[in-house]
Design a protein around this motif. Structure first.
Motif, PDB file in Angstrom:
ATOM      1  N   ILE A   1      56.286  24.045 -17.185  1.00 29.25           N
ATOM      2  CA  ILE A   1      56.622  22.911 -16.326  1.00 29.25           C
ATOM      3  C   ILE A   1      56.991  23.390 -14.929  1.00 29.25           C
ATOM      4  N   TYR A   2      57.710  24.514 -14.846  1.00 29.40           N
ATOM      5  CA  TYR A   2      58.029  25.055 -13.523  1.00 29.40           C
ATOM      6  C   TYR A   2      56.741  25.338 -12.738  1.00 29.40           C
TER       7      TYR A   2
ATOM      8  N   GLN B   1      56.768  15.027 -14.678  1.00 29.10           N
ATOM      9  CA  GLN B   1      56.939  16.432 -15.017  1.00 29.10           C
ATOM     10  C   GLN B   1      58.386  16.736 -15.404  1.00 29.10           C
ATOM     11  N   GLN B   2      59.342  16.057 -14.751  1.00 24.96           N
ATOM     12  CA  GLN B   2      60.762  16.217 -15.110  1.00 24.96           C
ATOM     13  C   GLN B   2      61.025  15.709 -16.527  1.00 24.96           C
ATOM     14  N   GLN B   3      60.373  14.613 -16.907  1.00 24.45           N
ATOM     15  CA  GLN B   3      60.528  14.083 -18.269  1.00 24.45           C
ATOM     16  C   GLN B   3      60.034  15.105 -19.304  1.00 24.45           C
TER      17      GLN B   3
ATOM     18  N   GLN C   1      63.368  21.527 -22.725  1.00 26.20           N
ATOM     19  CA  GLN C   1      64.738  22.049 -22.715  1.00 26.20           C
ATOM     20  C   GLN C   1      65.471  21.686 -24.000  1.00 26.20           C
ATOM     21  N   GLN C   2      65.248  20.464 -24.507  1.00 24.35           N
ATOM     22  CA  GLN C   2      65.862  20.068 -25.782  1.00 24.35           C
ATOM     23  C   GLN C   2      65.319  20.896 -26.937  1.00 24.35           C
TER      24      GLN C   2
ATOM     25  N   ALA D   1      50.815  14.175 -22.670  1.00 19.15           N
ATOM     26  CA  ALA D   1      50.535  12.892 -22.014  1.00 19.15           C
ATOM     27  C   ALA D   1      51.342  12.754 -20.726  1.00 19.15           C
ATOM     28  N   LEU D   2      52.610  13.136 -20.765  1.00 19.48           N
ATOM     29  CA  LEU D   2      53.458  13.049 -19.567  1.00 19.48           C
ATOM     30  C   LEU D   2      52.907  13.919 -18.435  1.00 19.48           C
TER      31      LEU D   2
END
Length: 799
Positions: free
Chosen positions: A253-254, A234-236, A242-243, A213-214
């Motif tokens: 994402i990159y 995209q950062q979210q 990462q978590q 969704a993000l």
């Protein structure tokens, strides 16, 4: 993001261990029962599917399907309901595997296979599986770039998931429906689905659906060039990956951020992000997204005019695409590679790349890519000074190009003209230059329309975002007021001795403020009236939009005749001069007769074009409210053809039989033509919509038909004259259920998907007919179709 069928497969193949061992020896012992064989074969199919080995997947899924079908036909299974249901479940799994394996190479077979699975699922009553199969069908249509049928099937899936309460499936499907809307340019509608998906995902704390969704929200902001907002979402998503310590997710994402920065013009940042993604992907066994990373990097190097680096990355990426079934990606990569080779003057390698594009295009029957391959092969030969060879390929490009690809056709005609010029054939060079001129205006119009559409979609999105922001502020203010009111209430309890005094003060303040709500109510009423007027005007302009493509089609025909006969007359005049010069008066006279006849045709078609333009202007202008004598048969016939060609122009797959039955004794009647025209157009477009939807659901043996008719009748009870006229629009669609029929003329009620209807069309039509002293009604039978008809009274003084 792979969804649809792949989600189904993840569910169906979960929990099957030790598959590779079976692959080494697929001849199972005779004492293993059929059910075990089916399970193992389906497990093998699922394993090979995950490894992108589609031929092996298809082989084992087909074997499982054969055994299952034999099993279902056996008497022992037929007489055992529980075992029969289990066997149907196994068949569903096999059918889905088969569909996934052939979805790109043979999408029609994949769709038919899923429809067979859907029939079985409905027999077993598994609603979640039914939803997943509809999503799978939607995905196939998405792969074919057929957004409307994709949306229809995805909405069916969504409705079922809402019904079953499957929150995770719901979150996925909300995103998929949003993607449908985004592909169609409906950014505001897309954002609503994405935000709902994000809300549901957070309620169930599902990281993967939250990420989807993000990212969907982020890319939507990218489509409207809000780069900062896009990168924020995209950062979210990146933080969640990462978590989770998901390296492939981080690489994804990159890549996404790289695409956003590339589109924003930040090529240096984009290049670094794609390179970071690639370094992660090279350590993993997956191949398709490694190919994608190389392709992105190649694109950036090409934009930077660093051609050797672009070639190196395109070539590296192509070594990975062979592991993917997405052949269309290989076409894009080979096309890019060929263009860069041409820029580098490496013509032999350019020819090899374009030949690969041609081979792949023919394999998947992609006519546009096939035509592109022909054109670029021709350009290679032109660049090498071989116009004769180039001409052969250019003729193939012209023949293969879809009619809708006007930009491509313009490029092709221009190249053909250039080739003939180099060959010294100036006549054919001139002819093709004229063809290029003929499509050049259409190209400009098309580009302008695309810009207008993009700007309109962006404006609609920004307006909706602003409205939602304003509503948020209002809700926040209300919540803050309620908090303050709560605090005041608590304070009252501490100062009970002042209750009477405070109540008196409150009563006094309420008395003083009493006029303010009345003022606000008046303002609200004024706003509502303004909004109503805007909505009505929007509906009118929407109906004009329905006509635009049809008008373009209709007006092109007479213009073509004008152009063609003008060219012929020009040649005839030259011939006539030649004959007069040698004293051949008789032949010159015959030629002059041909010229005169051609001029009559030019005049006829010119008037036809003039009538179409006047009709469009009449439809678009604000109604004067004055009735005028109008040929209602001609009005109905005109809107029928314009609506039909308009839909055909927007959707080449649309087709329907149109019939007319007009009573020629009616003559002209006094009506407001703009208003009655809108009524007729609305009824006709609704009829086309329902028959097209039924055709999509019932492709075999059904012929969509819409009939428009008129007849002189006695006026309805509401009429004031002695005679009347009835206009009917009949369709053979699915009919209208009673619960819909009860609300059909209510404002804002619509059965169309979000973004496709305002719900005002029939309501306005009802009001227009009523204002004319007439009556609008509908007769319908489920599975047989509907007839919308309206009666208009004919006044005594009508000519």
């Amino acid at each position: 993001m792979r969804t649809g069928i792949f989600i189904v497969l993840l569910i169906l193949t979960a929990g099957f261990p030790g598959l590779q061992g079976y692959a080494q020896n697929s001849r199972f012992a005779d004492n293993i029962d059929d059910t075990t064989r089916i399970n193992k074969l389906n497990s093998l199919a699922g394993n090979f599917l995950k490894q992108n080995q589609y031929d092996s997947c298809l082989k084992y899924a087909s074997q499982a399907l054969t055994i299952t079908e034999n099993l279902i036909r056996s008497k022992s299974v037929i007489n055992n309901p529980a075992y029969l249901k289990q066997s149907k479940y196994h068949k569903i799994k096999s059918l889905i595997f088969v569909a996934e394996c052939v979805s790109v190479s043979n999408p029609l077979k994949a769709t038919d296979t899923l429809l067979s699975a859907l029939k079985l699922v409905k027999e077993t009553g598994n609603k979640n599986q039914e939803a997943e199969i509809y999503a799978g069908i939607g995905e196939i249509y998405t792969m074919l770039a057929q957004d409307q049928p994709s949306l229809v099937n995805n909405l069916r899936s969504l409705a079922i998931l809402r019904e079953t309460g499957n929150k995770k499936g719901l979150a996925w499907q909300l995103t998929i429906v949003g993607l449908n809307h985004r592909n169609m340019g409906n950014y505001g509608d897309a954002m609503e689905y994405f935000l709902e998906s994000l809300k549901v995902s957070r309620e169930i704390s599902d990281s993967l659906t939250i990420i989807e969704a993000l990212l969907a929200i982020g890319f939507t902001y990218g489509y409207v060039e809000k780069w900062k907002d896009a990168l924020n979402y995209q950062q979210q998503a990146l933080k969640i990956y990462q978590q989770m310590n998901d390296s492939l997710g981080i690489a994804r994402i990159y890549n996404d951020m790289g695409v956003t920065n590339m589109r924003a013009g930040n090529l240096g940042v984009a290049l670094k992000q794609h390179q970071e993604a690639l370094s992660i992907r090279l350590k993993s066994p997956e191949h398709y997204y490694t190919f994608a990373s190389y392709l992105y990097i190649g694109n950036i190097y090409e934009k930077l005019n660093r051609l050797p680096e672009a070639i190196a990355n395109y070539e590296a990426g192509l070594r990975y695409i062979k592991f993917s079934k997405y052949l269309v990606s290989g076409i894009d990569a080979q096309l890019n590679l060929g263009i860069v080779y041409m820029k580098s003057s490496d013509y032999q390698k350019a020819l090899n790349a374009f030949s690969s594009v041609l081979e792949l295009s023919l394999k998947i029957k992609d006519r546009t890519s096939e035509a592109q391959a022909y054109l670029y092969i021709a350009k290679v030969w032109l660049a090498q000074g071989e116009p004769l060879r180039a001409l052969t390929w250019l003729r193939k490009a012209e023949k293969a190009a879809p009619e809708s690809a006007i930009v491509f056709l313009g490029d092709t005609y221009q190249s053909i003209a250039e080739t003939y010029f180099k060959l010294g054939d100036y006549k054919n060079a001139y002819i093709n230059l004229k063809k290029y001129d003929g499509v050049k205006d259409s190209i400009i119009v098309s580009e302008n329309l695309e810009k207008i559409t993009t700007l309109s979609n962006r404006l609609e999105f920004e307006n909706r975002q602003a409205l939602e922001s304003e509503n948020y502020k209002k809700n926040l203010a209300i919540n803050q007021a309620e908090i303050k009111r709560g605090k005041i209430t608590r304070n009252f309890s501490l100062f009970g001795m002042f209750v009477a005094v405070i109540l008196a003060v409150i009563a006094f303040v309420r008395f003083i403020e009493k006029k303010k709500p009345n003022s606000r109510l008046n303002d609200t009423l004024s706003d509502l009236k303004s909004t109503q007027a805007q909505l009505i005007q929007s509906e009118k302009m929407a109906s004009l939009g329905e006509l635009t493509a049809g008008i373009a089609h209709e007006i092109q025909n007479p213009l073509n005749f004008v152009n063609n006969f003008s060219e012929v007359n020009k040649e005839l005049i030259g011939e006539m001069k030649d004959e007069l010069a040698v004293g051949n008066w008789q032949l010159a006279k015959e030629i002059s007769i041909d010229i005169e006849q051609n001029l009559e045709k030019i005049n006829h078609h010119g008037k036809r074009a003039d009538a179409i333009v006047k009709g469009m202007l009449q439809h678009s202008r604000t109604s004067s409210g004055v009735k005028e004598p109008t040929d209602i048969n001609a009005l109905a016939d005109e809107y029928l053809r314009l609506a039909y060609h308009g839909l055909r122009a927007k959707d080449k797959s649309f087709n329907a039989t149109i019939k007319t039955d007009f009573d020629e004794t009616i003559g002209k009647i006094d009506i407001i033509p703009q208003d009655i025209g809108r009524v007729i157009l609305n009824l006709i477009t609704n009829a086309f919509y329902v028959v097209d939807e039924r055709k999509k659901q019932q492709p075999e043996g059904y012929e969509p038909t819409v009939t428009v008719s008129s007849k002189a009748v006695l006026p309805p009870p509401t009429g004031g004259g002695t005679r009347g006229v009835q206009i009917s629009v009949k369709d053979n669609g699915p009919g209208i259920p009673q619960k819909v029929l009860d609300k059909i003329f209510q404002p804002f009620f619509t059965t169309k998907p979000t973004g496709q209807g305002t719900g005002l069309g029939l309501s306005l039509a009802y009001d227009i007919i009523k204002a004319h002293g007439g009556e609008l009604k509908v007769e319908t039978k489920v599975d047989l179709g509907s007839v919308f008809m309206f009666h208009l009274p004919i006044q005594q003084n009508t000519k």
